[in-house]
Motif scaffolding. Structure first.
Motif, mmCIF file in Angstrom:
data_model
loop_
_atom_site.group_PDB
_atom_site.id
_atom_site.type_symbol
_atom_site.label_atom_id
_atom_site.label_comp_id
_atom_site.label_asym_id
_atom_site.label_seq_id
_atom_site.Cartn_x
_atom_site.Cartn_y
_atom_site.Cartn_z
ATOM 1 N N LEU A 1 0.824 -1.207 0.000
ATOM 2 C CA LEU A 1 0.000 0.000 0.000
ATOM 3 C C LEU A 1 0.861 1.262 0.000
ATOM 4 N N ALA A 2 1.929 1.238 0.790
ATOM 5 C CA ALA A 2 2.821 2.407 0.840
ATOM 6 C C ALA A 2 3.386 2.689 -0.551
ATOM 7 N N ASP A 3 3.847 1.631 -1.209
ATOM 8 C CA ASP A 3 4.433 1.815 -2.532
ATOM 9 C C ASP A 3 3.385 2.151 -3.597
ATOM 10 N N TYR A 4 2.159 1.706 -3.374
ATOM 11 C CA TYR A 4 1.078 2.104 -4.279
ATOM 12 C C TYR A 4 0.947 3.636 -4.281
ATOM 13 N N PHE A 5 0.913 4.223 -3.072
ATOM 14 C CA PHE A 5 0.799 5.684 -3.002
ATOM 15 C C PHE A 5 2.024 6.354 -3.644
ATOM 16 N N ILE A 6 3.195 5.792 -3.383
ATOM 17 C CA ILE A 6 4.411 6.391 -3.920
ATOM 18 C C ILE A 6 4.430 6.276 -5.449
ATOM 19 N N GLU A 7 4.001 5.139 -5.959
ATOM 20 C CA GLU A 7 3.961 4.941 -7.409
ATOM 21 C C GLU A 7 3.031 5.970 -8.065
ATOM 22 N N VAL A 8 1.854 6.158 -7.443
ATOM 23 C CA VAL A 8 0.914 7.134 -8.015
ATOM 24 C C VAL A 8 1.497 8.540 -7.963
#
Lengths: 243, 466
Positions: A205-212
């Motif tokens: 989830l953390a990386d999902y936000f960072i990717e976006v």
């Protein structure tokens, strides 16, 4: 100058449980990838330009604080809605989740209006739903689990069937303890009852936000990090809850 | 019939206490639990045997230490008293303490009762007995999942004391405590600190009570002692620290605690500002009981730290310190104490999530773990243990501890051994409540082994010399 700016909404009011763990996590995972970030704390009384930020975050607060925040945000509500529609990453936890809906009804039937950003409502009951929780979710077609802790008196009911939940409850209570749904996931907004250090233990989830955040700036997201401690902590809860 | 039921409950309780003493576990709450099941009125009836006064000590931090110190003072004076030791501070633990102190018929008179009471248990307790005094140490976020939010806890206690003739003894430096006077109208005594050399002008910790309880305006602080304890006033409505009855001044942490309370000179072997508050609270209560200064001074000076309150061990020439941690404020204070240690050190941290620890471990993210700058402070290893070893390891990782110095050992014994095996001069063993006594037993055993092996080496040396 900071590569990314994250707005932390009303940290003085909405800070009931270790919510800053989520902010620390985002900031560190950006730093480990070579990007610096700036956390802008938004205080009551500030005019907020939502289009200035790469992400917004708000943590949990008690009923009293929620009311104050709704009064603050109600003036900026249309801007917030516009940015969410356009894909601004946002994480709203606990009380912050509840205030996005139509209303919050206390146990004696008094309705406190919410921001009405999304089609759901919350009713408070006497007994609190407390404990470790594990969800089944999916991202880009890949299934993954979310692990955390919930503690809420509110029961949230999604009215619009188009709004997707964050995940299906494998163990725990979720939105209302009845329909096996937890949280909402709308565009790049995630709102959830999983409070405290949600992102550190759920690096997907953390990386999902960072990717976006990176994609919105035209930066290609790459580089996996060494997540063995993160995954260990995640699995430790799963093992505890699911046996 | 009633009489018989009481006697049966006492016998059952005493029997359970004997049994658990033999088995070695559960001695603090099970006897009370059984007795309450058999005879729900037992606490009420045994409390009637207190001939002088009952004192209740509650609040988030410092209950155990404050109550134990007061017990030390009453003992020095030669008074008899009921006292729930070892943090067994729920109704069941308190009932156990009364059962242990009474005779088989439930008739023996005792002068005082000192009852350390869990915040959420105060309303229940006050339905059973009528204390002269309720002392409130402070309020911090602690184990929120058990009680709901801090506001709820405070209101529960307020409702429980309202419309009684209880006297309140309050921490004058905590804005979350001082408003009890206005909201209850009870007679209040206040204790607090004058300016000290350890105060800060700016707060560096996330803290509670930033906003005035009366008008919700942000409080202005002239000084912080620690967390939200300090010299405050509300620019909007004038809410500020009340006039103190017991003032601590001339504080020196050497690291012993040296200070004056009004005009009494106090020296305590305890360490840390938070313990200075506990000493002050105990001295204030002792003064209210009417105990002579000399007896208070002597008892406090001789009172050694309790289990896990900066308790010292020596294992293979290494200084080992055991510290109970249970909330962000306590953990910040523990880390501040570790920061003052110049030697190379290792840290062991056991994080459990049983009910008594608080099932929600998110509080570790509210603590300022970042103050432990690992490389700069010669922290050679951080061993993460207990049921939630992963969470505490993550917390250290995100506080910039190098990953190659973070070890995960779920099992307490192997974790402690690991922390002792990495080369260093000192080891700090931090533990939440349900792992504390297990860690303590492991340390005691290792200390004994280390003394035995030192003796053996001594003997071998002597025999080779001769």
């Amino acid at each position: 100058m900071a590569d990314f700016i994250i707005a932390h909404l009303y940290p003085e009011l909405m800070n009931l449980y270790g919510d800053r763990g989520n902010i620390i996590c985002l900031q560190k995972r950006l730093e480990w990838r070579g990007y610096n970030s700036y956390i802008e704390a938004i205080s009551p009384g500030c005019q907020i330009e939502f289009n200035q930020y790469d992400m917004i975050f708000m943590g949990a607060g008690s009923d009293r604080e929620q009311k104050l925040v709704v009064n603050e945000l109600v003036h900026n509500c249309s801007d917030l809605k516009l940015e969410i529609e356009q894909g601004l990453p946002a994480l709203f936890v606990g009380g912050a989740y509840q205030l996005l809906g139509k209303y919050y009804e206390s146990s004696d039937g008094v309705q406190m209006p919410g921001l009405n950003l999304l089609d759901f409502y919350t009713q408070r009951e006497q007994n609190r739903l407390i404990g470790n929780i594990v969800l089944a979710a999916s991202l880009h077609g890949q299934p993954f689990t979310v692990a955390g802790f919930e503690n809420h008196a509110g029961r949230t009911y999604l009215e619009d069937k188009e709004i997707k939940a964050l995940g299906r409850v494998i163990s725990g209570f979720g939105n209302n303890g009845e329909d096996e749904q937890e949280g909402i996931w709308y565009k790049n907004l995630i709102a959830t009852y999983l409070h405290g250090p949600l992102l550190p233990k759920n690096p997907i989830l953390a990386d999902y936000f960072i990717e976006v955040m990176m994609n919105r700036k035209g930066i290609t997201f790459a580089s996996r990090l060494d997540d063995h401690i993160e995954n260990f902590a995640h699995e430790q809860i799963k093992k505890k809850v699911l046996g | 019939m009633k009489k018989v039921a009481l006697i049966i409950a006492i016998i059952a309780g005493k029997f359970a206490a004997c049994l658990s003493k033999m088995v070695g576990t559960g001695g603090t709450s099970i006897p009370g639990k059984i007795a309450l099941k058999l005879y729900p009125q037992i606490l009420k009836e045994l409390a009637a045997n207190i001939s002088e006064e009952i004192f209740v000590v509650t609040g988030t931090n410092g209950k155990t230490t404050t109550t134990n110190m007061l017990a030390g003072i009453l003992k020095e004076k030669g008074y008899t008293f009921v006292h729930n030791r070892a943090g067994a501070n729920m109704i069941t633990g308190i009932t156990t303490a009364f059962i242990k102190e009474t005779d088989w018929l439930g008739k023996r008179k005792t002068a005082y009762a000192l009852l350390e009471t869990d915040e959420a248990n105060v309303p229940l307790l006050l339905k059973q007995l009528h204390p002269r005094v309720v002392l409130i140490t402070n309020f911090f976020s602690d184990q929120l999942d058990r009680y709901g939010e801090l506001d709820t806890t405070i209101n529960l206690i307020k409702d429980a004391v309202r419309d009684t003739n209880i006297e309140l003894v309050l921490n004058a430096d905590d804005p979350l405590v001082t408003h009890f006077k206005n909201d209850t109208g009870l007679h209040c005594w206040y204790y607090g600190f004058d300016d000290t050399n350890y105060d800060r002008v700016l707060s560096e910790e996330g803290r509670e009570g930033r906003f005035c309880v009366f008008c919700a305006h942000e409080l202005y602080y002239q000084r912080f002692h620690y967390a939200q304890l300090g010299k405050f006033c509300c620019p909007e409505c004038g809410n500020k620290n009340p006039e103190r009855n017991f003032t601590a001044h001339s504080l020196m942490l050497t690291p012993k605690i040296e200070m004056k309370v009004n005009d009494i000179e106090i020296i305590s072997p305890y360490q840390g500002f938070y313990n200075a508050y506990n000493v002050l609270a105990a001295v204030s209560l002792a003064k209210l009981v009417g105990i002579e200064d000399a007896i208070i001074q002597k008892a406090i000076a001789n009172y050694e730290p309790d289990a896990g309150r900066m308790e010292q061990f020596e294992i293979n020439n290494r200084k080992v310190t055991l510290i109970l941690v249970k909330n962000p404020t306590g953990l910040n204070q523990a880390l501040a104490a570790i920061n003052t240690e110049p030697a190379r050190k290792t840290i062991f941290f056991a994080l459990n999530d049983n009910v008594a620890d608080g099932r929600d471990i998110s509080w570790i993210w509210d603590a300022d773990i970042e103050q432990i700058t690992v490389l700069h402070l010669n922290v050679e290893a951080i061993v993460c243990s207990g049921q939630r070893s992963g969470d505490i390891a993550l917390r250290f990782k995100y506080a910039d501890a190098p990953v190659d110095r973070i070890y995960i050992e779920d099992e307490l014994q192997s974790g402690i051994k690991k922390a002792l095996s990495v080369a260093a001069d000192a080891t700090y063993v931090l533990s939440t409540y349900t792992a504390l006594f297990i860690c303590r037993d492991i340390l005691i055993k290792l200390q004994q082994e280390s003394i035995a092996s030192a003796d053996l080496i001594d003997q071998i040396q002597k025999s080779t010399e001769s």
